[in-house]
Scaffold this motif. Sequence first.
Motif, PDB file in Angstrom:
ATOM      1  N   THR A   5      40.022 -38.039 -67.482  1.00 62.95           N
ATOM      2  CA  THR A   5      40.526 -39.499 -67.449  1.00 62.95           C
ATOM      3  C   THR A   5      41.173 -39.653 -66.620  1.00 62.95           C
ATOM      4  O   THR A   5      41.480 -40.068 -65.923  1.00 62.95           O
ATOM      5  N   GLY A  12      38.595 -45.275 -60.540  1.00 61.82           N
ATOM      6  CA  GLY A  12      38.952 -46.449 -60.367  1.00 61.82           C
ATOM      7  C   GLY A  12      39.717 -47.725 -59.373  1.00 61.82           C
ATOM      8  O   GLY A  12      39.593 -47.966 -59.074  1.00 61.82           O
ATOM      9  N   GLY A  42      45.735 -53.244 -68.190  1.00 64.05           N
ATOM     10  CA  GLY A  42      44.715 -52.982 -68.366  1.00 64.05           C
ATOM     11  C   GLY A  42      44.467 -52.112 -68.362  1.00 64.05           C
ATOM     12  O   GLY A  42      43.503 -51.183 -68.988  1.00 64.05           O
ATOM     13  N   THR A  43      44.360 -51.091 -66.882  1.00 61.44           N
ATOM     14  CA  THR A  43      44.086 -49.767 -66.642  1.00 61.44           C
ATOM     15  C   THR A  43      44.081 -48.990 -67.562  1.00 61.44           C
ATOM     16  O   THR A  43      43.816 -47.778 -68.162  1.00 61.44           O
ATOM     17  N   THR A  46      43.082 -49.535 -71.047  1.00 58.67           N
ATOM     18  CA  THR A  46      41.614 -48.495 -71.104  1.00 58.67           C
ATOM     19  C   THR A  46      41.844 -47.670 -71.243  1.00 58.67           C
ATOM     20  O   THR A  46      41.568 -46.166 -72.218  1.00 58.67           O
ATOM     21  N   ASN A  49      43.222 -46.186 -74.716  1.00 60.99           N
ATOM     22  CA  ASN A  49      42.116 -46.634 -75.844  1.00 60.99           C
ATOM     23  C   ASN A  49      41.025 -45.935 -76.018  1.00 60.99           C
ATOM     24  O   ASN A  49      40.126 -45.755 -76.660  1.00 60.99           O
ATOM     25  N   SER A  50      40.842 -45.180 -75.042  1.00 58.45           N
ATOM     26  CA  SER A  50      40.019 -43.583 -74.863  1.00 58.45           C
ATOM     27  C   SER A  50      39.985 -42.350 -75.300  1.00 58.45           C
ATOM     28  O   SER A  50      38.940 -41.946 -76.086  1.00 58.45           O
TER      29      SER A  50
END
Length: 57
Positions: A5, A12, A42-43, A46, A49-50
């Motif tokens: 992560t 990113g 948004g990051t 994401t 959601n991972s």
Amino acid sequence: MEITTLLGVLVGIIAVVGAMIFKHISFTVFLNPAAFFVIFVGTVATILNSFLFHHRQ
């Protein structure tokens, strides 16, 4: 938090900053609330959601 992560977040950030440098885009673009929201929120979405739901308990 897993190492993958942290690596994903780092890659990113490097991708966004690198693309901005290559395209000669000013970093003041982050002063635009819509751009800030899309990129950073948004990051975070994401990343959240991972993870599977049972990891959050």
